[in-house]
Design a protein around this motif. Sequence first.
Motif, PDB file in Angstrom:
ATOM      1  N   ALA A 159       0.640  -1.294  -0.009  1.00 51.14           N
ATOM      2  CA  ALA A 159       0.017  -0.051   0.225  1.00 51.14           C
ATOM      3  C   ALA A 159       0.894   1.348  -0.141  1.00 51.14           C
ATOM      4  O   ALA A 159       0.352   2.107  -0.614  1.00 51.14           O
ATOM      5  N   VAL A 160       2.080   1.186   0.618  1.00 49.21           N
ATOM      6  CA  VAL A 160       2.948   2.314   0.824  1.00 49.21           C
ATOM      7  C   VAL A 160       3.497   2.458  -0.349  1.00 49.21           C
ATOM      8  O   VAL A 160       3.542   3.858  -1.110  1.00 49.21           O
ATOM      9  N   GLU A 163       0.891   4.040  -2.861  1.00 51.87           N
ATOM     10  CA  GLU A 163       0.674   5.397  -2.776  1.00 51.87           C
ATOM     11  C   GLU A 163       1.915   6.391  -3.461  1.00 51.87           C
ATOM     12  O   GLU A 163       1.750   7.447  -3.918  1.00 51.87           O
ATOM     13  N   ARG A 166       1.067   6.188  -7.121  1.00 51.26           N
ATOM     14  CA  ARG A 166      -0.154   7.367  -7.355  1.00 51.26           C
ATOM     15  C   ARG A 166       0.307   8.665  -7.292  1.00 51.26           C
ATOM     16  O   ARG A 166      -0.034   9.701  -8.397  1.00 51.26           O
ATOM     17  N   ASP A 191     -13.868   8.295  -5.607  1.00 48.12           N
ATOM     18  CA  ASP A 191     -13.617   7.154  -5.414  1.00 48.12           C
ATOM     19  C   ASP A 191     -12.702   6.625  -6.380  1.00 48.12           C
ATOM     20  O   ASP A 191     -12.890   6.277  -7.490  1.00 48.12           O
ATOM     21  N   GLY A 192     -11.409   5.778  -5.932  1.00 55.68           N
ATOM     22  CA  GLY A 192     -10.695   5.321  -7.282  1.00 55.68           C
ATOM     23  C   GLY A 192      -9.613   5.849  -7.946  1.00 55.68           C
ATOM     24  O   GLY A 192      -8.501   5.630  -8.265  1.00 55.68           O
TER      25      GLY A 192
ATOM     26  N   ARG B 119       3.250   7.989   2.293  1.00 55.73           N
ATOM     27  CA  ARG B 119       2.109   7.640   3.257  1.00 55.73           C
ATOM     28  C   ARG B 119       1.346   6.680   2.683  1.00 55.73           C
ATOM     29  O   ARG B 119       1.151   6.374   1.480  1.00 55.73           O
ATOM     30  N   ASP B 120       0.501   6.034   3.246  1.00 61.07           N
ATOM     31  CA  ASP B 120      -0.221   5.067   3.287  1.00 61.07           C
ATOM     32  C   ASP B 120      -1.502   5.444   2.349  1.00 61.07           C
ATOM     33  O   ASP B 120      -1.838   6.702   2.328  1.00 61.07           O
ATOM     34  N   SER B 121      -2.252   4.456   1.594  1.00 63.33           N
ATOM     35  CA  SER B 121      -3.202   4.768   0.975  1.00 63.33           C
ATOM     36  C   SER B 121      -4.420   4.048   1.550  1.00 63.33           C
ATOM     37  O   SER B 121      -4.231   2.746   2.044  1.00 63.33           O
ATOM     38  N   ARG B 131      -7.909   1.946  -5.167  1.00 59.24           N
ATOM     39  CA  ARG B 131      -8.716   3.229  -4.438  1.00 59.24           C
ATOM     40  C   ARG B 131      -7.779   3.831  -3.574  1.00 59.24           C
ATOM     41  O   ARG B 131      -7.368   3.073  -2.661  1.00 59.24           O
ATOM     42  N   SER B 132      -8.144   5.051  -3.621  1.00 57.57           N
ATOM     43  CA  SER B 132      -7.634   5.882  -2.255  1.00 57.57           C
ATOM     44  C   SER B 132      -8.682   6.685  -1.843  1.00 57.57           C
ATOM     45  O   SER B 132      -9.490   7.399  -2.528  1.00 57.57           O
ATOM     46  N   ARG B 133      -8.843   6.586  -0.590  1.00 57.19           N
ATOM     47  CA  ARG B 133     -10.254   7.469  -0.247  1.00 57.19           C
ATOM     48  C   ARG B 133      -9.631   8.041   1.107  1.00 57.19           C
ATOM     49  O   ARG B 133      -8.863   7.814   1.895  1.00 57.19           O
TER      50      ARG B 133
END
Lengths: 244, 139
Positions: A159-160, A163, A166, A191-192, B119-121, B131-133
Amino acid sequence: MSTYVYGLTRSAHPLKLDGAAGVGADPAPLRAVRADGVAAVVSDAPEGLRAKRRDLEAHEAVLEALMADGTVLPMRFGTLSPDDATLERELNAHSGTYAELLSGLDGRAEYNIKAAHHEDAVLREILRHDTALREANEALRAADGGTARERMDFGERVAVALEGHRERDAARLLALLRPHSVAERPGPPVDGAFLNVSLLVEDAQAGELAELVETLRGEIGWLMELNLYGPLPPYSFVDAAPGT
Amino acid sequence: MSVMTEARTTPNTSAGRRGSLYDVLELVLDRGLVIDVFVRVSLVGIELLTIDARIVVASVDTYLRFAEACNRLDLTNNGNATTLPELVGDVTEKGAHGKSKGALAGAVEAIGDTIRPSRDSGDDDKPRSTRSRRKEPAE
């Protein structure tokens, strides 16, 4: 009865209001409230109006129809003036500000761009480029998935890394898109999407922007979904209003 | 919603999709001119459509889902198999022309760069896109 306000234009706008339907279950006719150089497109707001999807669509449709014939300042959805007289006073009191906002938007429209990674593709990219994560993934796979705790820790590292992807891809896309615009504003998170941005684009630049998005979609479509929406009423570029 | 208006002289955005209103809902709801002396109709019900994006979903489920997704990925099958140099070459040849060319190649090249930890998502349970909320109230 209160007055629902869709948007503001110059008084000189043709204001062809016959076609579009306004908000409400039984929409009242659209009309204009005119003041010093500025006109507001309004309709009577039905008693107890509560926003529905239908009303959002009506709001948007009225603004798009107005955009076809001239510059428009879109009101935020759901704006109600207590009555026409109050609206007229407001327009007169701040006509200079509205005129200035209108001038800044002449020949320009909002384009919204959203980008979202395809999950498998971006995870594959992450593993391909991060040896430690790739090895951890292999180890978990060899251990038949590992314990819940191990899976969670590994997933957190992914997840890190995600990000990071992203943020980086958002910055790269923006750097490409930005030259085709005169202003930009980040959209609210949706969302998304790792990128949601609105650009203010000159009519003459719109073709280039569309072409760029098309090219990008062809080249990196395997990694992400990229969508361009517009021309839209310039919702994101009208917030220099008085008192806000 | 028709995103394009016929009378407008703007070139139609071939890349743009005639999206549903849902695609730009957050703009209609959260953006636009605000005049302080006016009120707003009740958005009860409407907000349910967008609140989704503003909730930070507890992340344990997300982490587990990522772990499982990685586990089932076939890394030997590159699927989209275009390698980075090919990709850059393609782009420069096919031409995103003019000023976008160099930058475009740069961006494509950049995909696959080393990862910068951050940082985390947040996440949720839908299968196809990431998805990132983030919790961020409407303005």
